[in-house]
Design a protein around this motif. Sequence first.
Motif, PDB file in Angstrom:
ATOM      1  N   LYS A 118     -66.768  44.283 -31.313  1.00 33.86           N
ATOM      2  CA  LYS A 118     -67.114  43.718 -32.619  1.00 33.86           C
ATOM      3  C   LYS A 118     -68.533  44.085 -33.057  1.00 33.86           C
ATOM      4  CE  LYS A 118     -63.190  41.630 -33.226  1.00 33.86           C
ATOM      5  NZ  LYS A 118     -62.272  42.067 -34.296  1.00 33.86           N
TER       6      LYS A 118
ATOM      7  N   TYR B 262     -65.211  47.655 -35.987  1.00 32.70           N
ATOM      8  CA  TYR B 262     -64.257  46.549 -36.013  1.00 32.70           C
ATOM      9  C   TYR B 262     -64.937  45.187 -36.070  1.00 32.70           C
ATOM     10  CZ  TYR B 262     -61.053  50.266 -34.593  1.00 32.70           C
ATOM     11  OH  TYR B 262     -60.322  51.428 -34.526  1.00 32.70           O
TER      12      TYR B 262
ATOM     13  N   GLN C  22     -61.301  42.936 -24.792  1.00 30.81           N
ATOM     14  CA  GLN C  22     -61.227  42.509 -26.181  1.00 30.81           C
ATOM     15  C   GLN C  22     -61.760  43.627 -27.070  1.00 30.81           C
ATOM     16  OE1 GLN C  22     -63.117  38.581 -26.577  1.00 30.81           O
ATOM     17  NE2 GLN C  22     -61.060  37.707 -26.365  1.00 30.81           N
ATOM     18  N   THR C  23     -61.406  43.556 -28.342  1.00 27.42           N
ATOM     19  CA  THR C  23     -61.845  44.576 -29.297  1.00 27.42           C
ATOM     20  C   THR C  23     -63.348  44.471 -29.535  1.00 27.42           C
ATOM     21  OG1 THR C  23     -59.696  44.525 -30.394  1.00 27.42           O
ATOM     22  CG2 THR C  23     -61.524  45.467 -31.631  1.00 27.42           C
TER      23      THR C  23
ATOM     24  N   PRO D  31     -57.027  42.783 -28.095  1.00 27.27           N
ATOM     25  CA  PRO D  31     -56.619  44.159 -28.378  1.00 27.27           C
ATOM     26  C   PRO D  31     -55.436  44.209 -29.326  1.00 27.27           C
ATOM     27  CG  PRO D  31     -56.932  43.815 -26.022  1.00 27.27           C
ATOM     28  CD  PRO D  31     -56.991  42.473 -26.654  1.00 27.27           C
TER      29      PRO D  31
ATOM     30  N   ARG E 282     -57.637  45.176 -36.190  1.00 27.59           N
ATOM     31  CA  ARG E 282     -58.644  45.106 -35.137  1.00 27.59           C
ATOM     32  C   ARG E 282     -59.909  44.400 -35.603  1.00 27.59           C
ATOM     33  NH1 ARG E 282     -57.309  51.221 -32.850  1.00 27.59           N
ATOM     34  NH2 ARG E 282     -55.658  50.546 -31.409  1.00 27.59           N
TER      35      ARG E 282
END
Length: 248
Positions: free
Chosen positions: A223, A227, A220-221, A93, A87
């Motif tokens: 940031k 992560y 989306q992951t 994802p 991640r």
Amino acid sequence: MQIFVYNPNSSAPMTDLIARSARAAAGGNATIMAGGAFAPVPPSIEGHHDAAMAIPAMLDALRRAEAAGAQAHVIACFDDPGLAAAREVVAGPVIGIAQAAMQVATMLASRFSIVTTLPRSVPIIEDLALHYGMSHALQNVRAVDLPVLALDADPDHAHALLRREILAARNQDAAEAVILGCAGMSDMCKTLSAETGIAVIDGVHAGVRLAVALAGGGYQTAKTGAYGWPRDKSQDQHSASPLREVAQ
């Protein structure tokens, strides 16, 4: 929409099986980009050492898949190896099949059990359930005492052992759903559910469906925290480990 499904071990038959299961799960909703590792990555992941050996090649494969257009990723190993690291290194994802299966199970049932391969996998899976906040719903982790590669070598025997443990989970654990605790079991899911009369959940199927939903929603992951990447990725030197790609 493109979803990358990666088998972290180097078993070509298992990569092919996972690819078939993933494409069946995606239906017409996404294109599956499937791949797996080569030796010296272990041919099966059966413990912490195997998982650690598999992670560097996996991270490299995810980076390359995203550069090729993948919008989400599925790590098709029930230990969810390197999930947090994955991640970090891609934007889309990243779904671990253990987490996906447990989350789906808790949306369908109030309690579930997991049937896995070897007894040594039991504490690893119990730790994952604790980490994911699922221990309250997990009734039991049962092992059929077969190595991962035996699932392909003698599928009839593996099926019989899985059926026995699923029935025991239903009758002895009071489980309302049972999760198959290995990606190599994915092609047996529907038959086992029909034979035992209980909801049987496959992590590959659950992971792909969740990946399609998240990618389709444009997620989306994050940031900005755990992560996030703390430095310029271009400064890192990564070996271009070979990737076994499975044809469409």
